[in-house]
Design an enzyme around this catalytic site. Sequence first.
Site, mmCIF file in Angstrom:
data_model
loop_
_atom_site.group_PDB
_atom_site.id
_atom_site.type_symbol
_atom_site.label_atom_id
_atom_site.label_comp_id
_atom_site.label_asym_id
_atom_site.label_seq_id
_atom_site.Cartn_x
_atom_site.Cartn_y
_atom_site.Cartn_z
ATOM 1 N N ARG A 1 -65.741 26.535 -102.727
ATOM 2 C CA ARG A 1 -66.799 25.584 -103.080
ATOM 3 C C ARG A 1 -66.973 24.598 -101.922
ATOM 4 O O ARG A 1 -66.032 23.907 -101.534
ATOM 5 C CB ARG A 1 -66.425 24.845 -104.361
ATOM 6 C CG ARG A 1 -67.447 23.800 -104.817
ATOM 7 C CD ARG A 1 -66.764 22.492 -105.053
ATOM 8 N NE ARG A 1 -67.691 21.422 -105.419
ATOM 9 C CZ ARG A 1 -67.388 20.149 -105.376
ATOM 10 N NH1 ARG A 1 -66.190 19.755 -105.008
ATOM 11 N NH2 ARG A 1 -68.268 19.256 -105.711
ATOM 12 N N HIS B 1 -73.230 16.250 -101.777
ATOM 13 C CA HIS B 1 -71.927 15.587 -101.885
ATOM 14 C C HIS B 1 -71.991 14.294 -101.058
ATOM 15 O O HIS B 1 -71.296 14.131 -100.064
ATOM 16 C CB HIS B 1 -70.807 16.522 -101.416
ATOM 17 C CG HIS B 1 -69.425 16.135 -101.886
ATOM 18 N ND1 HIS B 1 -68.613 17.001 -102.603
ATOM 19 C CD2 HIS B 1 -68.716 14.988 -101.754
ATOM 20 C CE1 HIS B 1 -67.448 16.393 -102.856
ATOM 21 N NE2 HIS B 1 -67.493 15.173 -102.354
ATOM 22 N N GLU C 1 -70.298 14.543 -108.592
ATOM 23 C CA GLU C 1 -69.853 13.261 -109.170
ATOM 24 C C GLU C 1 -70.898 12.156 -109.113
ATOM 25 O O GLU C 1 -70.693 11.119 -108.462
ATOM 26 C CB GLU C 1 -68.589 12.778 -108.443
ATOM 27 C CG GLU C 1 -67.425 13.718 -108.518
ATOM 28 C CD GLU C 1 -66.136 13.109 -107.953
ATOM 29 O OE1 GLU C 1 -66.197 12.045 -107.302
ATOM 30 O OE2 GLU C 1 -65.062 13.685 -108.189
ATOM 31 N N ASN D 1 -64.326 17.653 -111.780
ATOM 32 C CA ASN D 1 -63.340 17.150 -110.829
ATOM 33 C C ASN D 1 -62.366 16.293 -111.612
ATOM 34 O O ASN D 1 -62.766 15.321 -112.260
ATOM 35 C CB ASN D 1 -64.010 16.316 -109.732
ATOM 36 C CG ASN D 1 -64.927 17.166 -108.851
ATOM 37 O OD1 ASN D 1 -64.962 18.391 -108.970
ATOM 38 N ND2 ASN D 1 -65.646 16.506 -107.968
ATOM 39 N N TYR E 1 -58.676 14.163 -111.525
ATOM 40 C CA TYR E 1 -57.545 13.598 -110.762
ATOM 41 C C TYR E 1 -56.501 12.917 -111.637
ATOM 42 O O TYR E 1 -55.317 12.933 -111.322
ATOM 43 C CB TYR E 1 -58.068 12.641 -109.684
ATOM 44 C CG TYR E 1 -58.748 13.413 -108.565
ATOM 45 C CD1 TYR E 1 -58.011 13.913 -107.504
ATOM 46 C CD2 TYR E 1 -60.110 13.707 -108.611
ATOM 47 C CE1 TYR E 1 -58.607 14.670 -106.505
ATOM 48 C CE2 TYR E 1 -60.714 14.458 -107.606
ATOM 49 C CZ TYR E 1 -59.957 14.935 -106.553
ATOM 50 O OH TYR E 1 -60.540 15.687 -105.579
ATOM 51 N N GLU F 1 -62.593 20.366 -108.439
ATOM 52 C CA GLU F 1 -61.668 19.600 -107.600
ATOM 53 C C GLU F 1 -60.469 19.203 -108.442
ATOM 54 O O GLU F 1 -60.620 18.759 -109.579
ATOM 55 C CB GLU F 1 -62.290 18.295 -107.075
ATOM 56 C CG GLU F 1 -63.316 18.450 -105.991
ATOM 57 C CD GLU F 1 -63.819 17.099 -105.471
ATOM 58 O OE1 GLU F 1 -63.066 16.097 -105.513
ATOM 59 O OE2 GLU F 1 -64.985 17.061 -105.038
HETATM 60 C C1 GBH Z 1 -63.453 13.015 -105.211
HETATM 61 O O1 GBH Z 1 -63.783 11.809 -105.844
HETATM 62 C C2 GBH Z 1 -64.525 13.360 -104.217
HETATM 63 O O2 GBH Z 1 -65.445 14.271 -104.776
HETATM 64 C C3 GBH Z 1 -63.998 13.893 -102.905
HETATM 65 O O3 GBH Z 1 -64.994 13.905 -101.943
HETATM 66 C C4 GBH Z 1 -62.791 13.079 -102.484
HETATM 67 O O4 GBH Z 1 -62.355 13.391 -101.186
HETATM 68 C C5 GBH Z 1 -61.714 13.307 -103.493
HETATM 69 O O5 GBH Z 1 -62.140 12.974 -104.767
HETATM 70 C C6 GBH Z 1 -60.439 12.519 -103.212
HETATM 71 O O6 GBH Z 1 -60.687 11.141 -103.251
HETATM 72 O O7 GBH Z 1 -57.551 4.841 -111.787
HETATM 73 O O8 GBH Z 1 -56.749 4.024 -109.655
HETATM 74 O O9 GBH Z 1 -56.181 6.170 -110.458
HETATM 75 C C7 GBH Z 1 -62.765 11.289 -106.659
HETATM 76 C C8 GBH Z 1 -63.104 10.033 -107.409
HETATM 77 C C9 GBH Z 1 -62.173 7.925 -108.074
HETATM 78 C C10 GBH Z 1 -61.123 9.930 -108.794
HETATM 79 C C11 GBH Z 1 -60.903 7.146 -108.363
HETATM 80 C C12 GBH Z 1 -59.880 9.173 -109.115
HETATM 81 C C13 GBH Z 1 -58.808 7.215 -109.688
HETATM 82 C C14 GBH Z 1 -58.646 5.726 -109.606
HETATM 83 N N1 GBH Z 1 -61.906 9.302 -107.790
HETATM 84 N N2 GBH Z 1 -60.121 7.789 -109.382
HETATM 85 S S1 GBH Z 1 -57.186 5.152 -110.417
#
Ligand code: GBH
Length: 456
Positions: A83, A127, A172, A295, A297, A356
């Site tokens: 992707r 993006h 996003e 995505n 995290y 992601e």
């Molecule tokens: C992605 O965004 C992007 O699509 C990508 O380009 C980028 O490189 C990648 O993530 C890594 O950053 O509550 O303090 O734990 C991610 C957006 C925003 C997701 C903040 C996680 C956690 C904040 N992120 N969030 S916290």
Amino acid sequence: AAAPAPAAGPRLPAGFTLGASTSSYQIEGAVNEDGRGASIWDTFSHTPGRIKDGSNGDVACDHYHRFAEDVELMAQAGFGGYRFSIAWPRVQPDGTGAPNVPGLDFYDRLVDRLLARGVKPFACLYHWDLPQALQDKGGWTNRDIVGCFTDYAQLTLARLGDRVPRWAMLNEPSVHAIFGHAFGNHAPGMTGWKNYLAAQHHMNLAQGSAIRAVRASHPRLGLGTVFSLQPVLPATDKPQDAQAAVRFDAAWNGNNLDPLFHGRYPQISAGDFAPVIRDGDLDLIKVPVDFLGVNYYGRAHVIDDPNGVIAGAGWGPHPPGTRTTAMGWPIEPHGLVEVLARLRDDYGNPQTFITENGAAYDDPAPKAGTVNDPARVAFIREHLLACQQAIAEGCALKGYYVWSLLDNFEWAEGYSRRFGIIHVDFATLQRTPKASFAYLAAVARGEPTGGIVTGP
Ligand code: GBH
């Protein structure tokens, strides 16, 4: 005594796609080549003080010239899919008008190479690298962008739609709207609640408009979009934090999900959006998608914050004992199961890809042709197990793309944060696959990997 049974590892169904994810500005470099126009990230990264290490994406991973090597690594890993995103300013240098053919030629070469090496291309149209010329007219806060994006999508699909089977419109939108248009810590550096509302609504519209237009001309392609989704929880047991979590959830998740799948904004934000909504907008935004990219995290742990730009909320402490990555983000694999269960229960269980998921760690230097990154291996393994659980619980999850293929330009963090499964030496641009690359490759090939099993 009998040998111990191997630990249950990810058992992913046949046909499940494993692969990697990237984005154009973060890896390509070659910012002045073949007629590419400037993007908002060129402007932003060249503005002193915006990027932590003072860096920019001028060279990045030089993927523009080294794409064949990068595709070869994915083929060696046995990845089923890749992707990537297309840079709008390569296709239309100032965001409108006739296509810049040499810019499209690059993606043509990339796609042909992927197909030749058996890696399925999965393209994202946007993006975050908006042509600067469109930003000069207000960018996402100007409603005219809806038509511009739709034209760009049509142009790009006219060239690549015959070979790329799956297309995401936006990456996003909530993160781009919040970080880029309300906090201002991302390009274009706009601030405030009003800009957020306009940008978010116009992205929703652009997505709906482009999907409709492209579907009419390419009825057989898989069309969808990519959202950043996280379970949102109050960081304390104070009642005002519980209310803040509801508001924050609407901004982060609901303002993307509800318009697309239900044709309305969450009740809590509907009034805020009223000034930018016109008749027919919600009907345009609600459109059937062939897939949703997610995505993921971690979870968001939020507190009430009267000065918080977004929904009067902010980030609070993680629950005690929560492990974190080098970004300080919480490691919460079960949140992935929760996000997918919500899609199953509240949004009709769409076909889903994790587009992601990954982690930044302070990796050691390359040694003996590899980089030892056991924490990233563990992170990926735990999230693949979460995928397995979600599938067992009936979620329509079809693939997993790790973020990211390469160490790259991590936006406001510059090159100081490494998310890659392949190490990049930014002085020589040499690639070195990490242990996490070998791990994912073993899973992709269905090889036993220290007790990890794949297959139906
Ligand atoms: C992605 O965004 C992007 O699509 C990508 O380009 C980028 O490189 C990648 O993530 C890594 O950053 O509550 O303090 O734990 C991610 C957006 C925003 C997701 C903040 C996680 C956690 C904040 N992120 N969030 S916290």
